[in-house]
Each structure stands twice: as structure tokens, then as C-alpha cells.
Enzyme design. Structure first.
Site, short mmCIF file in Angstrom:
data_model
loop_
_atom_site.label_atom_id
_atom_site.label_comp_id
_atom_site.label_asym_id
_atom_site.label_seq_id
_atom_site.Cartn_x
_atom_site.Cartn_y
_atom_site.Cartn_z
N TYR A 11 36.38 52.76 42.80
CA TYR A 11 37.09 53.19 44.00
C TYR A 11 37.45 52.01 44.89
O TYR A 11 36.85 50.93 44.79
CB TYR A 11 36.24 54.18 44.81
CG TYR A 11 35.93 55.46 44.09
CD1 TYR A 11 36.92 56.41 43.84
CD2 TYR A 11 34.63 55.74 43.66
CE1 TYR A 11 36.62 57.59 43.18
CE2 TYR A 11 34.33 56.92 43.01
CZ TYR A 11 35.32 57.84 42.77
OH TYR A 11 35.03 59.01 42.12
N LYS A 13 38.53 50.90 49.11
CA LYS A 13 38.52 51.23 50.53
C LYS A 13 39.64 50.43 51.19
O LYS A 13 39.84 49.26 50.86
CB LYS A 13 37.17 50.86 51.15
CG LYS A 13 37.07 51.15 52.64
CD LYS A 13 35.74 50.68 53.22
CE LYS A 13 34.61 51.53 52.72
NZ LYS A 13 33.34 51.20 53.42
N ASP A 92 32.19 40.53 49.08
CA ASP A 92 31.64 41.37 50.13
C ASP A 92 30.69 40.59 51.03
O ASP A 92 30.65 40.80 52.25
CB ASP A 92 30.91 42.58 49.54
CG ASP A 92 31.86 43.66 49.08
OD1 ASP A 92 33.08 43.46 49.19
OD2 ASP A 92 31.39 44.71 48.60
N ARG A 93 29.92 39.68 50.43
CA ARG A 93 28.99 38.89 51.24
C ARG A 93 29.73 37.97 52.20
O ARG A 93 29.38 37.88 53.38
CB ARG A 93 28.06 38.06 50.34
CG ARG A 93 27.06 38.88 49.54
CD ARG A 93 26.26 38.01 48.59
NE ARG A 93 25.36 37.10 49.32
CZ ARG A 93 24.69 36.11 48.74
NH1 ARG A 93 24.84 35.87 47.45
NH2 ARG A 93 23.88 35.34 49.45
N THR A 116 24.73 48.70 46.63
CA THR A 116 24.03 48.78 45.35
C THR A 116 22.83 47.84 45.34
O THR A 116 21.74 48.20 44.89
CB THR A 116 24.99 48.43 44.20
OG1 THR A 116 26.12 49.29 44.27
CG2 THR A 116 24.31 48.59 42.86
#
Length: 240
Positions: A11, A13, A92-93, A116
Site C-alpha cells: 500500500y 500513503k 522512512d527513518r 513493523t
């Protein structure tokens, strides 16, 4: 208007921004839905971040006259990376770090992203990403107990279970949820030994289970990654 895309294995976002303000966001979009949502409102710029689908495929599917930036390890950032293996640093980090720094500039920060995996990353008051640690996430711990034993059930997380479980299921709930809380408290305390004025910024899907249990000051920013992606986008647009 700018759009940022955080695309995972299944998915995506999407966040819509007017300058630094998040106007709205949509989650759990499959790829055709992602393209449809972006086509519905033509932005000035797009930042695309993906762990699975190459940017060329995204550009071809979108087929719009819009500037598309791709978050890669080589992309200029509004923060500095002090990391031995920058090529392996998750998008993401770094996005969460950039988002926290944009919200709380000139401060020492620890960003705890509860997805996760749980990541704990330090960004100092000079806007330098210093690295951190990666720990198994909440659902990963439940799944591991179920997968690696013959009799333990699969359990879903619940907020604030009693410390002393009176059944196997409740004992598992306590072990994971109270264990994660104790881990977070301990790591935050160690970081605060290094920086007493440290600000803790919490994000990620499982953060809601813990934000009211941690000692203040804790700042929960659920859409921190989208905010960081937009900060990276506006920084790169300014370099054009």
C-alpha cells in the site's frame, strides 16, 4: 500544492501540502488508486519514496506534466547524515528525522517510529542524524511467539494490559506490551543521559498504544514521515 508519496510493498500513503501545512492524507492505497488520487488534483511537485516500485514505473503510470522528485540516498537533504552506511538507511527513518527537525529545530531529538520494526533515531541540535537502533515491532513479537512455538496462540495488541497475566493470552499481552514500554523507557533514559534536554517524538502505527504511558514530555506526531517527506521536497525545490 505539493504531494508526497510514501509507497510500501503493498500500500501507499499520500499527503497533500500547501507549503508546510498538511491539508489531507490518504492511506492504504493500491497502485491504481494511488495514480487516480494524484490525477484528481494536479500538484506543482511530487516527492516519490518507495521500497518496492521504481520511480520510472510511477512516472510512466502518472504521465503528467509535473516535476517528480525521487527520494534516493543521493538526494540533498535539509539534515546531515552521520551514518557509516548511508546507502542502507531506510527512507522512512530519514524522512521522520527530517520531519522532527523541521517541527523542533535546534533541539536534540529522539524519533521513535513504531511500525513493523521500532526505530530509535537521534538527531542533534545541529540537524545531524546520528543513527540509532532497530528493534522488533509489536506485531513482529506476537508473530514470533506464535510461529516459533507449538502451543502459543496468535495475539493482537491491546493497550495497557496488566503486568501480571492470569492466562497464557494475557501473559503474552503483558510480555509484549509491557516489555516494549519498558524497552522504550529504558532507551529514552539512556539517550537523556547523553542529552538531558532531549525531546522525544513518537510516530508510527503502533504509537497510540504507548503515547499516554510514557513519561512526558512526549510529542506524538502520527504523520511525521509525510511531514518529513514534504520538508525534503521543499528543500530540493528551493535548490532548483
Amino acid at each position: 500544492m505539493n504531494i508526497v508519496v510514501d509507497s510500501g510493498n503493498t500500500y501507499s500513503k499520500v499527503g497533500w501540502f500547501e507549503r508546510e501545512k498538511l491539508i489531507r492524507y490518504t492511506t492504504r492505497l493500491e497502485f491504481p488508486e494511488l495514480i487516480k488520487n494524484i490525477r484528481a488534483e494536479l500538484p506543482a511537485n511530487i516527492l516519490y519514496s518507495s521500497v518496492s516500485r521504481p520511480v520510472e514505473e510511477f512516472e510512466k503510470a502518472l504521465d503528467l506534466p509535473v516535476r517528480i522528485f525521487h527520494l534516493s540516498p543521493e538526494m540533498p537533504l535539509p539534515i546531515t547524515k552521520n551514518y557509516d552506511t548511508p546507502q542502507t538507511l531506510g527512507a522512512d527513518r530519514i524522512a521522520a528525522a527530517a520531519g522532527a527537525n523541521s517541527l523542533f529545530p535546534n533541539e536534540d531529538l529522539v524519533v521513535i517510529d513504531m511500525g513493523t520494526c521500532i526505530t530509535y533515531d537521534l538527531i542533534d541540535h545541529n540537524a545531524v542524524f546520528q543513527g540509532g537502533l532497530i528493534s522488533p515491532g509489536v506485531r513482529m513479537r506476537f508473530k514470533a511467539m506464535h510461529s516459533f512455538t507449538q502451543r502459543l496462540p496468535m495475539v493482537e495488541p491491546e493497550a495497557g494490559p496488566p503486568l501480571i497475566g492470569k492466562s497464557t493470552r494475557h501473559a503474552m499481552q503483558s510480555g509484549v506490551m509491557n516489555g516494549v514500554l519498558a524497552e522504550m523507557e529504558g532507551i529514552i533514559e539512556r539517550y537523556r543521559h547523553k542529552s538531558p534536554a532531549l525531546r522525544v517524538v513518537l510516530c508510527g502505527g503502533d504509537s497510540a498504544f504507548f503515547e499516554s504511558s510514557l513519561k512526558p514530555p512526549i510529542f506524538a506526531v502520527p504523520e511525521l514521515v509525510l511531514i518529513g517527506l514534504n520538508r525534503i521536497l521543499t528543500y530540493n525545490v528551493s535548490l532548483q
